[in-house]
Design an enzyme around this catalytic site. Structure first.
Site, PDB file in Angstrom:
ATOM      1  N   HIS A  62      62.223  57.646  52.198  1.00  0.00           N
ATOM      2  CA  HIS A  62      61.869  58.770  50.990  1.00  0.00           C
ATOM      3  C   HIS A  62      63.198  59.159  50.179  1.00  0.00           C
ATOM      4  O   HIS A  62      64.204  58.912  50.977  1.00  0.00           O
ATOM      5  CB  HIS A  62      61.262  59.852  51.686  1.00  0.00           C
ATOM      6  N   SER A 100      63.439  53.008  48.141  1.00  0.00           N
ATOM      7  CA  SER A 100      64.469  53.972  48.563  1.00  0.00           C
ATOM      8  C   SER A 100      65.766  53.654  49.415  1.00  0.00           C
ATOM      9  O   SER A 100      66.763  53.849  49.346  1.00  0.00           O
ATOM     10  CB  SER A 100      63.613  55.086  49.117  1.00  0.00           C
ATOM     11  N   ASP A 158      56.031  56.799  42.628  1.00  0.00           N
ATOM     12  CA  ASP A 158      56.139  57.145  44.072  1.00  0.00           C
ATOM     13  C   ASP A 158      57.510  57.549  44.195  1.00  0.00           C
ATOM     14  O   ASP A 158      58.270  57.660  42.917  1.00  0.00           O
ATOM     15  CB  ASP A 158      55.805  56.090  44.801  1.00  0.00           C
ATOM     16  N   CYS A 159      58.197  58.011  45.144  1.00  0.00           N
ATOM     17  CA  CYS A 159      59.351  58.729  45.432  1.00  0.00           C
ATOM     18  C   CYS A 159      60.485  57.904  44.756  1.00  0.00           C
ATOM     19  O   CYS A 159      61.228  58.297  43.883  1.00  0.00           O
ATOM     20  CB  CYS A 159      59.737  58.938  46.792  1.00  0.00           C
ATOM     21  N   SER A 160      60.668  56.410  45.064  1.00  0.00           N
ATOM     22  CA  SER A 160      61.889  55.693  44.512  1.00  0.00           C
ATOM     23  C   SER A 160      61.531  55.362  42.864  1.00  0.00           C
ATOM     24  O   SER A 160      62.539  55.195  42.206  1.00  0.00           O
ATOM     25  CB  SER A 160      61.933  54.447  45.337  1.00  0.00           C
ATOM     26  N   HIS A 181      60.592  65.750  44.151  1.00  0.00           N
ATOM     27  CA  HIS A 181      60.541  64.436  44.588  1.00  0.00           C
ATOM     28  C   HIS A 181      59.062  64.058  44.448  1.00  0.00           C
ATOM     29  O   HIS A 181      58.205  65.120  44.120  1.00  0.00           O
ATOM     30  CB  HIS A 181      60.813  64.394  45.904  1.00  0.00           C
TER      31      HIS A 181
END
Length: 105
Positions: free
Chosen positions: A66, A34, A14-16, A78
């Protein structure tokens, strides 16, 4: 691919988790959230941003939800969503709320 809760650059993140995995390759440990990553490093203004710095985005209530890595030329990389995966976007595809420098070179 985008995988919620994932931290693998090959199996999905995922993003983080994507940011965590990239920075881990440079010997830097970051939390997997995040909002927590936004409190790591040093806050900077967008005029100071350099490739490798983090850009954070918030939901409508102002909570950071995000994170993306600035790669230069007004672009970020990202983990976007399950349908689009990890991709490059303009840094302002959403309104950025915070910029952070983790690495000092």
């Amino acid at each position: 691919p985008y995988v919620w809760g994932g931290t693998s650059l090959t199996k999905g993140a995922d993003c983080s988790g994507f940011v965590l995995a990239v920075y881990k390759n440079f010997g830097v440990t970051l939390p997997h959230y995040s909002g927590s990553q936004a409190t790591s490093g040093t806050s900077i203004s967008f005029s100071e941003i350099q490739p490798g710095d983090l850009i954070f985005y918030a939901n409508s209530s102002g909570t950071i939800n995000h994170v993306a890595i600035y790669i230069g030329n007004n672009q970020v990389i990202h983990a976007s969503s399950p349908s689009t995966g990890i991709k490059i976007s303009k840094y302002n595809y959403r309104t950025p709320v915070k910029d952070v420098r983790i690495l000092i070179v």
